[in-house]
Write a protein that holds these residues in place. Structure first.
Motif, PDB file in Angstrom:
ATOM      1  N   ARG A   1       0.807  -1.201   0.000  1.00 26.13           N
ATOM      2  CA  ARG A   1       0.000   0.000   0.000  1.00 26.13           C
ATOM      3  C   ARG A   1       0.851   1.266   0.000  1.00 26.13           C
ATOM      4  O   ARG A   1       0.366   2.340  -0.396  1.00 26.13           O
ATOM      5  N   TYR A   2       2.124   1.170   0.382  1.00 26.86           N
ATOM      6  CA  TYR A   2       2.979   2.355   0.379  1.00 26.86           C
ATOM      7  C   TYR A   2       4.319   2.001  -0.247  1.00 26.86           C
ATOM      8  O   TYR A   2       5.032   1.126   0.228  1.00 26.86           O
TER       9      TYR A   2
ATOM     10  N   PHE B   1      -0.427   3.282  13.255  1.00 30.21           N
ATOM     11  CA  PHE B   1      -0.146   1.970  12.677  1.00 30.21           C
ATOM     12  C   PHE B   1       1.349   1.708  12.733  1.00 30.21           C
ATOM     13  O   PHE B   1       2.159   2.632  12.882  1.00 30.21           O
TER      14      PHE B   1
ATOM     15  N   PRO C   1       4.127  -0.302  10.351  1.00 33.05           N
ATOM     16  CA  PRO C   1       4.432  -1.110   9.163  1.00 33.05           C
ATOM     17  C   PRO C   1       5.180  -2.385   9.554  1.00 33.05           C
ATOM     18  O   PRO C   1       5.971  -2.385  10.503  1.00 33.05           O
TER      19      PRO C   1
ATOM     20  N   GLY D   1       5.411  -1.955   1.130  1.00 34.34           N
ATOM     21  CA  GLY D   1       4.124  -2.419   1.634  1.00 34.34           C
ATOM     22  C   GLY D   1       4.190  -3.538   2.640  1.00 34.34           C
ATOM     23  O   GLY D   1       3.158  -3.902   3.197  1.00 34.34           O
TER      24      GLY D   1
ATOM     25  N   SER E   1      -8.147  -4.342  -0.170  1.00 32.45           N
ATOM     26  CA  SER E   1      -7.156  -4.499   0.897  1.00 32.45           C
ATOM     27  C   SER E   1      -7.870  -4.347   2.234  1.00 32.45           C
ATOM     28  O   SER E   1      -8.458  -3.300   2.521  1.00 32.45           O
TER      29      SER E   1
ATOM     30  N   ASP F   1      -8.767  -3.979   6.240  1.00 31.89           N
ATOM     31  CA  ASP F   1      -8.295  -3.159   7.359  1.00 31.89           C
ATOM     32  C   ASP F   1      -7.246  -3.942   8.144  1.00 31.89           C
ATOM     33  O   ASP F   1      -7.461  -5.101   8.507  1.00 31.89           O
TER      34      ASP F   1
ATOM     35  N   GLN G   1      -1.015  -5.885   6.494  1.00 35.44           N
ATOM     36  CA  GLN G   1       0.378  -5.461   6.616  1.00 35.44           C
ATOM     37  C   GLN G   1       0.536  -4.261   7.562  1.00 35.44           C
ATOM     38  O   GLN G   1       1.468  -3.468   7.436  1.00 35.44           O
TER      39      GLN G   1
ATOM     40  N   TYR H   1      -1.546  -1.668   7.882  1.00 40.38           N
ATOM     41  CA  TYR H   1      -2.144  -0.411   7.419  1.00 40.38           C
ATOM     42  C   TYR H   1      -3.617  -0.310   7.816  1.00 40.38           C
ATOM     43  O   TYR H   1      -4.374  -1.264   7.683  1.00 40.38           O
TER      44      TYR H   1
ATOM     45  N   THR I   1      -5.590   6.522   5.891  1.00 38.18           N
ATOM     46  CA  THR I   1      -4.494   5.588   5.617  1.00 38.18           C
ATOM     47  C   THR I   1      -3.474   6.230   4.700  1.00 38.18           C
ATOM     48  O   THR I   1      -3.830   7.023   3.825  1.00 38.18           O
ATOM     49  N   PRO I   2      -2.195   5.902   4.877  1.00 36.75           N
ATOM     50  CA  PRO I   2      -1.202   6.290   3.872  1.00 36.75           C
ATOM     51  C   PRO I   2      -1.368   5.428   2.626  1.00 36.75           C
ATOM     52  O   PRO I   2      -1.689   4.244   2.715  1.00 36.75           O
ATOM     53  N   ILE I   3      -1.182   6.037   1.470  1.00 33.32           N
ATOM     54  CA  ILE I   3      -1.210   5.288   0.213  1.00 33.32           C
ATOM     55  C   ILE I   3      -0.266   5.945  -0.779  1.00 33.32           C
ATOM     56  O   ILE I   3      -0.228   7.168  -0.909  1.00 33.32           O
TER      57      ILE I   3
END
Length: 430
Positions: A67-68, A91, A93, A105, A152, A154, A157, A159, A205-207
Motif C-alpha cells: 500500500r505504500y 499503525f 508497518p 508495503g 485491501s 483493514d 500489513q 495499514y 491511511t497512507p497510500i
C-alpha cells in the motif's frame, strides 16, 4: 504451470502489425512483456523471466507495489490529514527488508496479490472509482484497456482502513503530436491510472502506489551488451531525498549541480558519471505548470473526467514529460508524464547475476535459477513514479504539499502515461 493469476492478458493496438503491446498478469498486476515493433524487429522493453509463472518466485519485477511504495521505518506512526484533522490513526508497518525497515508495503504487499481483471467497458458495479464520463472517454479514446481491482482489508500489513483499489491499464493509438524530436515516430502510449477509496467511515491511511518496472531498451538488439550505461536519461529535477544508512528518508532534500552523478536534467548518458554502488535514489521533480489532481472528494466523482485531461493533450502542446529514457541502439524512447512528484531510479545494483532472463534478451528461458542466468548489475533502469517517502511524516518533501494520506470520502488519483517513440538508426536502414 498456467493459472488464472499468471495467465497473461494481452493488450495490443488494433492493427495487422501492432506497434505496441503489453502482457499484464493479474498476479501482482505485473507487466510481463512490453512489446514494441520498430526497424523490422520486435523489442521487449522490460526485463524479467520468460515464463509468467516465474513471477511468483521473484520480487518486484514490473509489479505494482503498495500500500505504500518505498521504505518506511518500523515503529508506531501516527497519521492525520490536514484536510480532515479530526480523523486520526496509528499503525506500525511490518518489517521485511530489515527488522527496522518496511519495504514496498510489507511482507506480503500488493505485488503478491491477485488483481481481479475486468474487461473495458466494465459491467454494472465493476468500476466504482471511475465516473460514467470517464468510462465513456476510456471506451472512445483508449484503443484497448483492462481494469484491475483489489480489496485491501483493514489492518493488512499493518495499514489502517479497508481499501478498494482499481487500476486502469490501456494503450493509446499513435499520435504525431507526441513525437518531440525530428525524424521521430510515435508508436503509441501506455496509460496507467490508479484509483482508491476507503470503504469505511472515519478512517485515514497512507497510500503511495506505483509500478516497479525495470527497462532495458537495447536488450533485444544486442544481447551481449546488457548494461544501460549507454542509455540517455532525463529527469526534470535535480533534488534527491536524503537517506539514512538504512535507506529510510531523513526528511531533507539534497540539490545536485551539473557535475554530480545525480544530475540528469539534459539527456545525460547514464554511464557518464555512474557511481560505484549504482543508483537507488528518489528524485523530486521541479514544480512547473498545472498538475492533474492527486486526490479529490468522492462527491466530485460523478462529474469528473480526469482521464480526458491525460489522453487528450492541447493540440500542439502535449503534456511535458517528467522523465525521458532512450536506448542507444534500438532508437526507442520512452517519455513519462505523471501527476506524481518524483521518481525512484534504481539501477538493479543489488543483482548478483543469478536468476532468470527472457530468451529475447539472451536467456535460456528456463524456470531454473542459476548463477549467471539472470540480469547483471546495471542491466536495468527501474523507474517508479510516486510521491516522496514518507510524505505523511515530512510534507515538505513534496513540491505540491501532498501528504500521501487518504481519508474516508476521498478518491486517490495517480496516473502514468508512457509515450513510446522511435527514431530510425542508420544501421536499421543500411
Amino acid at each position: 504451470m498456467a493459472s488464472p493469476e499468471t495467465t497473461p492478458i494481452l493488450l495490443a493496438l488494433p492493427s495487422l502489425t501492432p506497434s505496441l503491446a503489453l502482457e499484464v498478469l493479474p498476479y501482482g498486476l505485473t507487466i510481463h512483456r512490453f512489446f514494441v515493433q520498430a526497424d523490422g524487429r520486435t523489442h521487449d522493453l522490460v526485463i524479467g523471466p520468460e515464463s509468467p509463472h516465474t513471477h511468483k518466485h521473484i520480487k518486484y519485477t514490473n509489479t505494482i507495489i503498495g500500500r505504500y511504495a518505498n521504505r518506511l521505518p518500523v515503529k508506531e506512526l501516527s497519521v492525520s490529514s490536514s484536510r480532515s484533522p479530526e480523523i486520526q490513526a496509528s499503525f506500525t508497518p511490518l518489517p521485511n527488508e530489515t527488522p527496522n525497515v518496511s519495504l514496498h508495503g510489507g511482507q506480503v504487499g500488493f505485488d503478491e496479490k491477485f488483481w481481479e481483471p475486468t474487461p473495458v467497458p466494465p459491467g454494472p458495479g465493476e468500476a466504482e472509482l471511475f465516473s460514467g464520463k470517464e468510462l465513456s472517454t476510456i471506451e472512445s479514446g483508449v484503443a484497448t484497456a483492462a481494469l484491475f481491482k483489489y480489496i485491501s482489508e483493514d489492518g493488512e500489513q499493518g495499514y489502517p482502513g479497508k481499501l478498494r483499489v482499481e487500476v486502469l491499464v490501456g494503450l493509446l493509438q499513435p499520435d504525431p503530436l507526441r513525437a518531440s524530436d525530428p525524424g521521430e515516430f510515435n508508436l503509441g502510449s501506455v496509460l496507467i491510472v490508479y484509483r482508491a477509496k476507503l470503504l469505511e467511515e472515519g478512517k485515514v491511511t497512507p497510500i503511495n502506489l506505483t509500478q516497479h518496472t525495470g527497462y532495458n531498451l537495447d536488450a533485444s538488439v544486442d544481447q551481449k551488451v546488457m548494461p544501460i550505461h549507454d542509455h540517455t536519461l532525463t529527469i526534470k529535477g535535480n533534488k534527491t531525498v536524503e537517506l539514512h544508512p538504512d535507506m529510510v528518508a531523513t526528511g531533507q532534500l539534497t540539490s545536485h549541480d551539473s557535475s554530480s552523478p545525480y544530475h540528469f536534467l539534459n539527456h545525460t548518458r547514464i554511464g557518464s558519471r555512474y557511481p560505484e554502488g549504482g543508483y537507488d535514489n528518489f528524485f523530486v521533480f521541479d514544480q512547473t505548470g498545472e498538475q492533474i489532481v492527486k486526490i479529490f472528494k468522492e462527491t466530485e466523482l460523478l462529474d469528473a473526467d480526469l482521464v480526458h485531461e491525460i489522453i487528450k493533450p492541447v493540440p500542439g502542446k502535449p503534456a511535458e514529460p517528467k522523465v525521458v529514457l532512450q536506448g542507444s541502439q534500438s532508437g526507442v524512447k520512452l517519455s513519462f508524464a505523471t501527476n506524481q512528484s518524483g521518481v525512484q531510479y534504481y539501477s538493479n545494483s543489488l543483482s548478483d547475476g543469478s536468476g532468470f532472463k527472457k530468451k529475447i534478451h539472451g536467456g535460456d528461458g528456463r524456470d531454473e535459477k542459476k548463477p549467471g542466468g539472470g540480469y547483471d548489475k546495471g542491466c536495468a533502469t527501474f523507474l517508479e513514479f510516486h510521491e516522496p517517502y514518507p510524505s505523511f511524516l515530512y510534507p515538505g518533501l513534496s513540491p505540491s504539499g501532498y501528504d500521501t494520506l487518504l481519508t474516508s470520502g476521498e478518491i486517490y488519483n495517480n496516473y502514468l502515461r508512457i509515450d513510446v517513440g522511435y527514431t530510425p538508426r542508420p544501421s536499421a536502414s543500411s
